[in-house]
Design an enzyme around this catalytic site. Structure first.
Site, PDB file in Angstrom:
ATOM      1  NE  ARG A 177      -6.263 -10.074   5.198  1.00 43.54           N
ATOM      2  CZ  ARG A 177      -7.412  -9.540   4.778  1.00 43.54           C
ATOM      3  NH1 ARG A 177      -7.520  -8.236   4.691  1.00 43.54           N
ATOM      4  NH2 ARG A 177      -8.448 -10.281   4.454  1.00 43.54           N
ATOM      5  CE1 TYR A 192      -4.286  -1.578   0.995  1.00 43.21           C
ATOM      6  CE2 TYR A 192      -2.753  -3.198   1.864  1.00 43.21           C
ATOM      7  CZ  TYR A 192      -4.027  -2.846   1.465  1.00 43.21           C
ATOM      8  OH  TYR A 192      -5.030  -3.778   1.527  1.00 43.21           O
ATOM      9  CG  HIS A 229      -9.458  -2.804   2.112  1.00 46.70           C
ATOM     10  ND1 HIS A 229      -9.655  -3.243   3.397  1.00 46.70           N
ATOM     11  CD2 HIS A 229      -8.212  -3.221   1.758  1.00 46.70           C
ATOM     12  CE1 HIS A 229      -8.574  -3.890   3.810  1.00 46.70           C
ATOM     13  NE2 HIS A 229      -7.677  -3.893   2.838  1.00 46.70           N
ATOM     14  CG  HIS A 237      -7.733  -7.997   0.684  1.00 46.41           C
ATOM     15  ND1 HIS A 237      -6.503  -8.525   1.003  1.00 46.41           N
ATOM     16  CD2 HIS A 237      -7.788  -6.790   1.311  1.00 46.41           C
ATOM     17  CE1 HIS A 237      -5.863  -7.689   1.806  1.00 46.41           C
ATOM     18  NE2 HIS A 237      -6.610  -6.626   1.999  1.00 46.41           N
ATOM     19  CE1 TYR A 264      -1.852  -6.706   4.162  1.00 49.87           C
ATOM     20  CE2 TYR A 264      -2.764  -6.611   1.950  1.00 49.87           C
ATOM     21  CZ  TYR A 264      -2.901  -6.430   3.312  1.00 49.87           C
ATOM     22  OH  TYR A 264      -4.088  -5.967   3.819  1.00 49.87           O
TER      23      TYR A 264
HETATM   24 FE   LIG Z   1      -5.823  -4.900   2.944  1.00 45.33          FE
END
Ligand SMILES: [Fe+2]
Length: 216
Positions: free
Chosen positions: A149, A102, A154, A152, A141
């Site tokens: 994870r 991110y 959000h 995905h 990640y």
């Molecule tokens: Fe996330």
């Protein structure tokens, strides 16, 4: 009359293609019967503004490059529990880049940033409740030392006059879904509602259907 830019022409073209592939308005589109399950917001909700908030996350205004990774188109309907389309819904989406990173001050993953990846967007469903966006398949990640994870996206869905829904969209057949500490806590029915469906391929672009049901 509002001038339609080339960028918008491309977007409208994508929407037309998407509507066809999803079978919008026909019985082909998948109708869900439960509300889209809620999920935690997570630590990477965007904190700072950016110039480019449009529905194509694979390009940033003013840059010539395109985002790394598998480009995908995600689209679907926003409906109520009776199956009626809901209009005037705003959808915020945010996700990791193709490397699982991110662009966010709370990020600790050292995977590379992608200067051509927009990272987040603000979408508006049309009068038929249809929305779509172009992005990259997010990378997996590490959330902790023992927890990876799965890919995905959000979403935060704002329907005026109703509570905001925060959720996460997953991808079909990813083995990390089964071991994800969030996803595995959902029932099978909830999991099914949270996983997008692969519905087509246009050249290098993989197309996913993801429908949203609000509990109204
Ligand atoms: Fe996330």
């Amino acid at each position: 009359m509002k001038k339609i830019s080339r960028r918008n022409t491309i977007k409208f073209g994508l929407l037309g293609g998407l509507a066809g592939l999803l079978g919008v308005g026909s019985s082909v589109a998948r109708i869900l019967t439960i509300p889209t399950p809620e999920e935690v917001e997570g630590p990477f909700y965007p904190l700072s503004d950016q110039a480019d908030k449009d529905a194509d996350l694979t390009k940033i205004i003013g840059r010539k490059g395109v985002a790394e990774g598998q480009h995908i188109l995600v689209g679907g309907h926003v409906r109520d529990l009776q199956g009626q389309s809901i209009e005037d819904v705003t959808i915020e989406v945010w996700q990791a880049n193709a490397n699982g990173r991110y662009r966010h001050p709370h990020e600790t993953n050292k995977a590379p940033l992608d200067p051509d990846f927009q990272g987040w967007a603000i979408l508006r469903a049309d009068k038929s409740g249809v929305f779509q966006f172009k992005t990259v398949l997010p990378g997996a990640y590490p959330a902790t030392k023992d927890w990876t994870r799965p890919p995905h996206i959000h979403l935060k869905i704002h329907n005026p006059g109703h509570p905001t829904l925060i959720t996460q969209m997953y991808f079909p057949d990813n083995p990390l879904n089964k071991t994800d500490l969030l996803f595995r806590n959902k029932t099978a029915t909830e999991q099914s509602a949270m996983v997008a469906r692969k519905v087509g391929q246009q050249g290098n672009l993989t197309i996913y259907e993801y429908n949203i049901v609000l509990s109204i």
